[in-house]
Write an enzyme that holds these catalytic residues in place. Structure first.
Site, mmCIF file in Angstrom:
data_model
loop_
_atom_site.group_PDB
_atom_site.id
_atom_site.type_symbol
_atom_site.label_atom_id
_atom_site.label_comp_id
_atom_site.label_asym_id
_atom_site.label_seq_id
_atom_site.Cartn_x
_atom_site.Cartn_y
_atom_site.Cartn_z
ATOM 1 N N ASN A 37 0.804 -1.221 0.000
ATOM 2 C CA ASN A 37 0.000 0.000 0.000
ATOM 3 C C ASN A 37 0.840 1.276 0.000
ATOM 4 O O ASN A 37 0.500 2.256 -0.648
ATOM 5 C CB ASN A 37 -0.991 0.010 1.165
ATOM 6 C CG ASN A 37 -0.304 -0.059 2.510
ATOM 7 O OD1 ASN A 37 0.708 -0.751 2.676
ATOM 8 N ND2 ASN A 37 -0.851 0.622 3.496
ATOM 9 N N SER A 68 6.560 -6.491 -1.205
ATOM 10 C CA SER A 68 5.365 -7.181 -1.704
ATOM 11 C C SER A 68 5.526 -7.478 -3.185
ATOM 12 O O SER A 68 6.113 -6.692 -3.937
ATOM 13 C CB SER A 68 4.132 -6.305 -1.489
ATOM 14 O OG SER A 68 3.046 -6.773 -2.258
ATOM 15 N N GLY A 97 -0.712 -7.944 6.791
ATOM 16 C CA GLY A 97 -1.931 -8.473 7.377
ATOM 17 C C GLY A 97 -1.685 -9.263 8.645
ATOM 18 O O GLY A 97 -0.612 -9.839 8.858
ATOM 19 N N ALA A 145 -3.008 -12.122 9.650
ATOM 20 C CA ALA A 145 -2.821 -13.557 9.446
ATOM 21 C C ALA A 145 -1.373 -13.868 9.087
ATOM 22 O O ALA A 145 -0.776 -14.819 9.620
ATOM 23 C CB ALA A 145 -3.761 -14.067 8.354
ATOM 24 N N LEU A 167 13.208 -18.708 18.341
ATOM 25 C CA LEU A 167 13.511 -17.751 19.418
ATOM 26 C C LEU A 167 14.116 -16.478 18.836
ATOM 27 O O LEU A 167 15.123 -15.959 19.308
ATOM 28 C CB LEU A 167 14.433 -18.376 20.466
ATOM 29 C CG LEU A 167 13.841 -19.547 21.257
ATOM 30 C CD1 LEU A 167 14.863 -20.094 22.246
ATOM 31 C CD2 LEU A 167 12.578 -19.123 21.988
ATOM 32 N N GLU A 204 3.836 -4.936 12.453
ATOM 33 C CA GLU A 204 2.853 -3.859 12.341
ATOM 34 C C GLU A 204 1.750 -4.398 11.452
ATOM 35 O O GLU A 204 1.941 -4.586 10.262
ATOM 36 C CB GLU A 204 3.506 -2.600 11.770
ATOM 37 C CG GLU A 204 2.688 -1.342 12.003
ATOM 38 C CD GLU A 204 1.857 -0.968 10.799
ATOM 39 O OE1 GLU A 204 0.663 -1.372 10.775
ATOM 40 O OE2 GLU A 204 2.363 -0.290 9.910
ATOM 41 N N GLY A 241 -2.845 -5.339 11.122
ATOM 42 C CA GLY A 241 -4.085 -4.722 10.667
ATOM 43 C C GLY A 241 -4.675 -3.724 11.648
ATOM 44 O O GLY A 241 -4.224 -3.567 12.781
ATOM 45 N N CYS A 243 -3.289 0.966 6.894
ATOM 46 C CA CYS A 243 -3.478 0.244 8.156
ATOM 47 C C CYS A 243 -4.152 1.121 9.201
ATOM 48 O O CYS A 243 -4.843 0.619 10.087
ATOM 49 C CB CYS A 243 -2.136 -0.268 8.670
ATOM 50 S SG CYS A 243 -0.870 1.007 8.842
ATOM 51 N N GLY A 248 -0.312 -5.582 16.431
ATOM 52 C CA GLY A 248 1.122 -5.697 16.276
ATOM 53 C C GLY A 248 1.933 -5.796 17.543
ATOM 54 O O GLY A 248 1.414 -5.736 18.661
ATOM 55 N N GLU A 274 7.926 1.076 15.661
ATOM 56 C CA GLU A 274 8.804 1.669 14.669
ATOM 57 C C GLU A 274 8.823 3.177 14.866
ATOM 58 O O GLU A 274 8.068 3.729 15.652
ATOM 59 C CB GLU A 274 8.333 1.308 13.258
ATOM 60 C CG GLU A 274 8.433 -0.181 12.959
ATOM 61 C CD GLU A 274 8.142 -0.524 11.518
ATOM 62 O OE1 GLU A 274 9.028 -1.072 10.860
ATOM 63 O OE2 GLU A 274 7.012 -0.236 11.062
#
Length: 487
Positions: free
Chosen positions: A158, A183, A235, A237, A250, A256, A258, A290, A464, A468
């Site tokens: 995005n 992406s 996202g 998921a 570990l 970050e 939805g 987001c 999240g 940041e």
């Protein structure tokens, strides 16, 4: 188009160890969502490319020239990258525009933001301090901050220009080598950033760009034992899947994810200003943000008057080709994502929602080939409706009433997400009370989407882990070490 990031055959290569490498096979297509036409092909990294990227990153980060580089020298490198971004502003903006459909004004603003982010972290890099800690005996103790080594940055489609800068700049400032996995929808801005960084003098292998699908190259990178930290924006998921892999390793992660942000308008608000804030909060970037203010809560006593103003303003937004003069909204970033948005709107109608405006594709002939969708406002939904609770990630606003402060806070917090929120009111005491009670990482008062690289950003709940931006955005990519000198 930079010749270094596109082969004569039109397939964009990977950047590994300072070399441009075309992956075997046909690659995958970048499609312009404004026209439906293919922009070019992009190389899809294989397991061998992932292995090579991790190996080259470790080799580079262990070189004395990078490992022992003084902070002001690293800062100078970041500033040169910022200058390169400025010098290539038109190229970068166009790449983003043809890959995700953002309007030209947003693309150019995000190029400027990316350059500013590199300059900010140049300043942080050479000015941030370690701490001498209070001793509890006859010794001197201090805290030293050191890089993880090789980190992976996975960025969304995005806002690639800003997201990549917000990860790469602090990770480099912290002393790491970075493998950037963009992406598959918006691969080119990352490749161009890699070229700019090399030309600015960044040592080969310190920034690698590996393109491919999240289920392919992305998963391989997260799983790789040589990767010490992952920063992901996308996202929820996908964030969960990364967290599961990180738990087995570990490995620290920054996620970050939805949002389903409440945007609140109280009866005493400046309604005209609030309308503009709500419009920008949900329809900028075609709602693909987001922090989009996708749940509108308006105090019941003014709901009708406010919605009349809001609908008139939404209907005035010009949906057009992203480089058309006066365009307020371009296409959805992909045809598949438009279908998802349409299915979410259909579910809202099925659950009793009323389409107050929009809810369909535009009927203009010159937009028929693109992935366009009109600004949409839905009323009459119950708080438990699927469209109210789940992230749509598109230009769709769900409008709900509230009666009093307690009712508002209960509704606003009734979500698994907690990324952002906005409040419009003339009463700053009320604004403070509500802001303190909202479960969200960012709260805007009488504004919305007011972002600053110097202010930490992240989410509560399933929005999240980690923060940041700001000085903490640099520390995110470092680990602390205690050092003791006997006295």
């Amino acid at each position: 188009m930079s010749t270094s990031t596109q082969t004569p055959e039109g397939q964009k290569p990977l950047l590994i160890g300072g070399e441009w490498i075309v992956a075997p096979g046909a690659g995958f297509a970048s499609v312009n969502p404004a026209t439906g036409q293919t922009n070019y092909l992009i190389s899809a990294a294989t397991a061998e490319h992932v292995e090579a990227a991790v190996s080259s990153a470790w080799q580079a980060v262990r070189q004395k020239a990078w490992r022992d580089m003084l902070p002001h020298q690293r800062a100078a490198l970041l500033r040169r990258i910022a200058d390169g971004i400025d010098a290539n502003a038109q190229v970068l903006a166009r790449l983003q525009m043809i890959e995700n459909g953002k309007v030209w004004s947003e693309c150019t603003a995000q190029v400027a933001s990316a350059a500013a982010t590199f300059r900010y972290y140049a300043g942080v890099c050479e000015s941030v301090t370690a701490e001498v800690t209070p001793p509890r005996g006859n010794y001197l103790s201090l805290t030293q901050y050191e890089p993880y080594g090789v980190v992976v940055a996975i960025t969304p489609w995005n806002s690639p220009l800003t997201m990549e800068a917000q990860k790469v700049a602090p990770a480099l400032a912290a002393g790491n080598a970075v493998i950037l996995k963009p992406s598959e929808v918006t691969s080119s801005p990352a490749l161009e950033l890699g070229r700019i960084a090399l030309e600015a003098g960044l040592p080969p292998g310190i920034l690698n760009v590996v393109t491919g699908l999240g289920s392919g190259a992305g998963k391989l990178l997260v799983e790789h034992p040589g990767v010490r930290m992952v920063s992901f924006t996308g996202g929820t998921a996908s964030g969960r899947a990364i967290a599961r892999i990180a738990a087995d390793k570990l490995m620290p992660v920054a996620l970050e994810l939805g949002g389903k942000s409440p945007h609140i308008v109280c009866a005493d608000a400046d309604l005209d200003a609030a309308v503009e804030g709500v419009i920008g909060g949900i329809f900028e970037g075609s709602g693909q943000s987001c922090v989009a203010g996708s749940r509108l809560f308006v105090q019941r006593s003014i709901q009708q008057a406010f919605l009349e103003k809001l609908l008139a303003r939404a209907q005035s937004i010009r949906v057009d080709q992203p480089d058309a003069q006066g365009a307020g909204m371009g296409p959805i970033a992909s045809f598949a994502h438009r279908e998802k948005i349409e299915s979410m709107v259909a579910s809202a109608v099925k659950e009793g929602g009323e389409i107050l405006t929009g809810g369909c594709r535009p009927d203009a002939d010159h937009l028929a080939a693109g992935a366009y969708y009109l600004p949409t406002v839905i009323g009459s939904l119950k708080p438990d409706a699927y469209a109210v609770r789940e992230e749509i990630f598109g230009p769709v606003l769900c409008a709900l009433p509230f009666d009093d402060e307690d009712d508002l806070i209960a509704q606003a917090n009734d979500s698994v997400y907690g990324l952002a929120s906005g409040i419009w009111t003339a009463d700053y005491r009320r604004a403070w009370r509500v802001a303190r009670h909202l479960e969200a990482g960012s709260v805007w008062i009488n504004t919305y989407k007011q972002l600053s690289i110097s202010t930490p950003f992240g989410g509560f709940k399933q929005s999240g882990i980690g923060r940041e931006k700001g000085v903490s955005g640099l520390r995110l990519y470092q680990q602390s070490k205690g050092i003791y000198f006997a006295m």
